[in-house]
Scaffold this motif. Structure first.
Motif, PDB file in Angstrom:
ATOM      1  N   LEU A  38      34.651  17.496  42.524  1.00 32.53           N
ATOM      2  CA  LEU A  38      35.489  18.690  42.583  1.00 32.53           C
ATOM      3  C   LEU A  38      34.735  19.868  43.186  1.00 32.53           C
ATOM      4  N   ASN A  39      33.489  20.058  42.756  1.00 35.52           N
ATOM      5  CA  ASN A  39      32.700  21.172  43.268  1.00 35.52           C
ATOM      6  C   ASN A  39      32.513  21.058  44.774  1.00 35.52           C
ATOM      7  N   ASN A  40      32.186  19.870  45.247  1.00 39.35           N
ATOM      8  CA  ASN A  40      31.990  19.674  46.683  1.00 39.35           C
ATOM      9  C   ASN A  40      33.282  19.878  47.464  1.00 39.35           C
ATOM     10  N   SER A  41      34.414  19.588  46.849  1.00 41.89           N
ATOM     11  CA  SER A  41      35.701  19.722  47.528  1.00 41.89           C
ATOM     12  C   SER A  41      36.210  21.155  47.543  1.00 41.89           C
ATOM     13  N   LEU A  42      35.894  21.934  46.502  1.00 43.28           N
ATOM     14  CA  LEU A  42      36.511  23.247  46.334  1.00 43.28           C
ATOM     15  C   LEU A  42      35.608  24.421  46.658  1.00 43.28           C
ATOM     16  N   LYS A  43      34.290  24.206  46.696  1.00 41.21           N
ATOM     17  CA  LYS A  43      33.360  25.335  46.700  1.00 41.21           C
ATOM     18  C   LYS A  43      33.504  26.247  47.925  1.00 41.21           C
ATOM     19  N   ASP A  44      33.786  25.705  49.099  1.00 41.49           N
ATOM     20  CA  ASP A  44      33.873  26.526  50.310  1.00 41.49           C
ATOM     21  C   ASP A  44      35.297  26.641  50.839  1.00 41.49           C
ATOM     22  N   LEU A  45      36.260  26.294  50.018  1.00 39.95           N
ATOM     23  CA  LEU A  45      37.642  26.190  50.475  1.00 39.95           C
ATOM     24  C   LEU A  45      38.407  27.483  50.202  1.00 39.95           C
ATOM     25  N   GLU A  46      39.083  28.013  51.210  1.00 37.88           N
ATOM     26  CA  GLU A  46      40.009  29.111  50.974  1.00 37.88           C
ATOM     27  C   GLU A  46      41.250  28.549  50.305  1.00 37.88           C
ATOM     28  N   ARG A  47      41.608  29.111  49.150  1.00 39.57           N
ATOM     29  CA  ARG A  47      42.674  28.516  48.341  1.00 39.57           C
ATOM     30  C   ARG A  47      43.872  29.446  48.192  1.00 39.57           C
ATOM     31  N   GLY A  48      44.070  30.311  49.169  1.00 43.29           N
ATOM     32  CA  GLY A  48      45.219  31.194  49.121  1.00 43.29           C
ATOM     33  C   GLY A  48      45.165  32.246  50.201  1.00 43.29           C
ATOM     34  N   SER A  49      46.159  33.112  50.207  1.00 38.54           N
ATOM     35  CA  SER A  49      46.267  34.174  51.192  1.00 38.54           C
ATOM     36  C   SER A  49      45.220  35.253  50.952  1.00 38.54           C
ATOM     37  N   ASN A  50      44.743  35.867  52.043  1.00 33.58           N
ATOM     38  CA  ASN A  50      43.812  36.989  51.950  1.00 33.58           C
ATOM     39  C   ASN A  50      44.519  38.341  51.977  1.00 33.58           C
ATOM     40  N   GLU A  51      45.837  38.326  51.972  1.00 36.35           N
ATOM     41  CA  GLU A  51      46.586  39.578  51.924  1.00 36.35           C
ATOM     42  C   GLU A  51      46.343  40.262  50.584  1.00 36.35           C
ATOM     43  N   LEU A  52      45.981  41.553  50.643  1.00 38.79           N
ATOM     44  CA  LEU A  52      45.644  42.276  49.420  1.00 38.79           C
ATOM     45  C   LEU A  52      46.861  42.403  48.515  1.00 38.79           C
ATOM     46  N   LEU A  53      46.622  42.277  47.209  1.00 37.40           N
ATOM     47  CA  LEU A  53      47.655  42.483  46.202  1.00 37.40           C
ATOM     48  C   LEU A  53      47.662  43.973  45.863  1.00 37.40           C
ATOM     49  N   ALA A  54      48.685  44.671  46.297  1.00 38.72           N
ATOM     50  CA  ALA A  54      48.690  46.139  46.259  1.00 38.72           C
ATOM     51  C   ALA A  54      48.460  46.689  44.852  1.00 38.72           C
ATOM     52  N   ASP A  55      49.016  46.046  43.835  1.00 39.55           N
ATOM     53  CA  ASP A  55      48.935  46.583  42.467  1.00 39.55           C
ATOM     54  C   ASP A  55      47.690  46.138  41.711  1.00 39.55           C
ATOM     55  N   TRP A  56      46.974  45.141  42.234  1.00 40.76           N
ATOM     56  CA  TRP A  56      45.813  44.597  41.544  1.00 40.76           C
ATOM     57  C   TRP A  56      44.530  45.206  42.135  1.00 40.76           C
ATOM     58  N   GLN A  57      44.422  46.532  42.081  1.00 32.09           N
ATOM     59  CA  GLN A  57      43.247  47.218  42.607  1.00 32.09           C
ATOM     60  C   GLN A  57      42.958  48.431  41.731  1.00 32.09           C
ATOM     61  N   ARG A  58      41.713  48.869  41.719  1.00 36.74           N
ATOM     62  CA  ARG A  58      41.375  50.111  41.034  1.00 36.74           C
ATOM     63  C   ARG A  58      42.114  51.265  41.705  1.00 36.74           C
ATOM     64  N   GLY A  59      42.471  52.277  40.889  1.00 36.37           N
ATOM     65  CA  GLY A  59      43.120  53.453  41.440  1.00 36.37           C
ATOM     66  C   GLY A  59      44.622  53.365  41.543  1.00 36.37           C
ATOM     67  N   THR A  60      45.199  52.231  41.148  1.00 33.62           N
ATOM     68  CA  THR A  60      46.662  52.104  41.248  1.00 33.62           C
ATOM     69  C   THR A  60      47.376  52.722  40.058  1.00 33.62           C
ATOM     70  N   GLY A  61      46.649  52.964  38.969  1.00 27.97           N
ATOM     71  CA  GLY A  61      47.286  53.476  37.761  1.00 27.97           C
ATOM     72  C   GLY A  61      48.127  52.434  37.044  1.00 27.97           C
ATOM     73  N   LYS A  62      47.947  51.154  37.387  1.00 28.36           N
ATOM     74  CA  LYS A  62      48.720  50.076  36.769  1.00 28.36           C
ATOM     75  C   LYS A  62      48.056  49.637  35.469  1.00 28.36           C
ATOM     76  N   TYR A  63      48.885  49.050  34.582  1.00 32.88           N
ATOM     77  CA  TYR A  63      48.394  48.486  33.327  1.00 32.88           C
ATOM     78  C   TYR A  63      48.230  46.980  33.482  1.00 32.88           C
ATOM     79  N   LEU A  64      47.064  46.477  33.107  1.00 34.20           N
ATOM     80  CA  LEU A  64      46.755  45.055  33.214  1.00 34.20           C
ATOM     81  C   LEU A  64      46.423  44.524  31.828  1.00 34.20           C
TER      82      LEU A  64
END
Length: 575
Positions: A180-206
């Motif tokens: 599993l480690n050899n298969s997953l370690k260097d793999l991009e596993r999703g979009s690189n588009e920023l999640l607008a609400d999941w950042q510091r400074g958004t004033g959102k509650y997590l």
């Protein structure tokens, strides 16, 4: 309150040798596809797995994954994966995403690793591809029966499957992790588009929640399952057994604010039983930290010992309470600098750097680090950690196995499951609403048949129709109704507990819990504490949310014997 430190003192193991997986090595990238998937394709990776059956809903796309592990879906679909077709082993369900590993598919560490062991053993396995055998792709009746008997928590339940496959031993957990480690370690596993609400400074509650699932003192000791709610006890003490590590966070620009009421500290084992015993007497319990780092419970100022534990709180060798320590609850907001929290894991790192995306929140690592405040090497531990973000549900998930390498608890191994998700306010919550029709499949060890039924939930309760197990492996007709209050008196303990208007709903915390309850029908006598334990049952619930409303996942229940072995299972899914 202080976050537990996770500053790394040893880097991620990034170059483990591939051993013990059988077969030869193909040329190519680690688990990747020669042809990258399109926007409506994803890959099942451990490495690329060919021959897993999938069904994407509501689009209706279905079929077997191809040589590169590709499956098809439409935006906002949920995808269900099977071994052996739709009548075989239901692996799990996920929201539409470009990469699915055994961790996303199962939502649980042990299930993921056991699935990897099965896939890598049954298939023609190389460093980049796993091709499942035709006997699984087009299974016989006996193969279907063997697949239906598999509970991915327990490799012993796969003995019949091993026989069907020719009797070869399963590869080990360590060997599966290397692959599993050899298969997953260097793999991009999703979009690189920023999640607008999941950042510091958004004033959102997590909100983050963490569930301690099980632990054992060393690799050779008995595993103890953590109990998170105890319906055998009186109502007041039952409320003390509820709750899990929960942090409410405000994402300010200058600092991370940990909000009043947050609590990330639990009591387990004999300390938890001592604490409940003291409360059960009507006395005042206090948790005291000793100089060596261990803890004790004082009851009315007198130190408790194990001999003080009342019989009502003795769960046996296979179970242990996991209680929130009420003394650790924050009584005022606390601020942490973003520089301090960056080392607390991938979630906090990307929040601080404003880089959170599906890809940055999804990863696999094997990491050794020092968890001591002084960073003096006195609290070294190793984490096997998989993280993932589901863009459809908006939920971040962590599954973890932790091994304590030194110190007071050296050798201790624990498993945990964590979630993080945005909420509108510190006091608001998100729920899974059970209203609708759920399909259920029940199994029992040693039985060649499964019991299929439907649960129709409405505003009043549930109607159950179909089959259920009677004595032994005999299937009985099922045709019953129950109110939500009736269900709450059983192991479906969450119903009616979430306030007016939420009778049919449950939180992720509640759906990922182990419950001790009393299986006595209404009107039957109880001599006390569930007839002195004779009618006690332990049920382990697990649920990984899927879909925008969180209600498209698979709810699994294992009924456990007093020694922790499985007496029956049921899987439920809306459809």
């Amino acid at each position: 309150m202080q976050f537990r430190k996770t500053a790394l003192t040893a880097s991620i193991i990034a170059s483990l040798a591939l051993v013990g997986c059988g077969g030869s090595s193909d040329n190519g990238s680690n688990g990747g596809s020669e042809t990258p998937p399109t926007a409506t394709q994803g890959q099942f990776i451990d490495a690329a797995v060919e021959g897993i059956y999938y069904v994407s809903q509501p689009s209706g796309k279905k079929g077997f994954t191809d040589r590169d592990g590709n499956y098809e879906f439409d935006a906002n679909d949920t995808i269900t994966f099977f071994l052996g077709g739709e009548n075989g082993l239901r692996i799990g369900k996920v929201g539409a995403r470009s990469i699915v590993s055994p961790f996303e598919a199962t939502g649980n560490y042990q299930k993921a690793v056991n699935l990897a062991r099965i896939l890598q053993t049954m298939g023609n396995t190389t460093s980049t591809h796993i091709t499942l055998p035709q006997s699984v792709i087009a299974p016989s009746a006996s193969m279907i029966g063997a697949l239906n008997n598999v509970s991915l928590h327990d490799m012993d339940s796969a003995d019949d499957l091993k026989t069907e496959l020719g009797g070869n031993d399963w590869i080990s957990e360590d060997q599966a992790l290397v692959h599993l480690n050899n298969s997953l370690k260097d793999l991009e596993r999703g979009s690189n588009e920023l999640l607008a609400d999941w950042q510091r400074g958004t004033g959102k509650y997590l909100r983050t929640i963490d569930s301690s699932l099980s632990a054992k003192s060393n690799a050779d000791s008995l595993e103890q399952f953590n109990v998170h709610a105890d319906k055998v006890l009186d109502d007041a003490i039952f409320e003390e057994t509820r709750g899990k590590k929960t942090m409410n966070l405000l994402l300010n620009e200058s600092e991370l604010l940990i909000l009043k009421g947050s609590n990330d500290t639990t009591l387990t084992g004999s300390l938890a039983a001592q604490y409940l015993t003291c409360l059960g007497r009507g006395d005042e319990a206090e948790v005291i930290k000793n100089q060596d780092g261990s803890s004790r419970v004082d009851c009315n100022g007198i130190e408790m010992v194990d001999a003080d534990i009342a019989d009502a709180y003795k769960l046996g060798d296979s179970f242990s309470y996991a209680l929130l320590n009420p003394q650790a609850e924050l009584d005022a907001d606390e601020a942490e600098s973003w520089d301090e929290v960056k080392d607390f894991g991938p979630l906090y790192s990307c929040l601080a750097d404003k880089t959170c995306s599906e890809n940055s929140l999804t990863g696999f690592s094997i990491t050794t680090y020092d968890d001591s405040d002084d960073q003096d090497g006195s609290a070294v531990q190793t984490d096997v950690l998989n993280t993932s973000y589901d863009a459809v549900s908006g939920v971040y998930t962590e599954v973890k196995k932790r091994t304590i390498e030194n110190g007071v608890y050296a050798g201790r191994i624990s498993h945990s499951l964590g979630f993080a998700y945005l909420v509108d306010a510190p006091t608001s919550e998100r729920y899974v609403d059970f209203k609708g029709t759920w399909n259920a499949v029940a199994t029992k060890p040693g039985c060649d048949v499964v019991a299929k039924s439907t649960y129709v939930f409405d505003s009043a309760g549930v109607t159950l129709m179909g089959e259920e197990f009677g004595s032994g492996c005999v299937l009985d007709e099922l045709n019953e109704t129950a109110t939500y209050a009736d269900l709450a008196d059983m192991d479906y303990w969450w119903f009616t507990t979430n306030g007016a208007g939420n009778e049919s709903k449950a939180t992720l915390t509640q759906l990922n819990s182990t419950i001790r309850w009393c299986d006595i029908d209404q009107g039957e006598p109880d001599t006390g504490y569930c007839n002195n334990g004779a009618d006690v049952k332990f049920n382990r619930w697990e649920y990984a949310p899927a879909g925008a409303n969180w209600d498209q996942g698979i709810l699994n229940r294992r009924t456990l014997n007093s020694d922790g072995s499985v007496s029956s299972t049921i899987s439920m899914y809306k459809g």
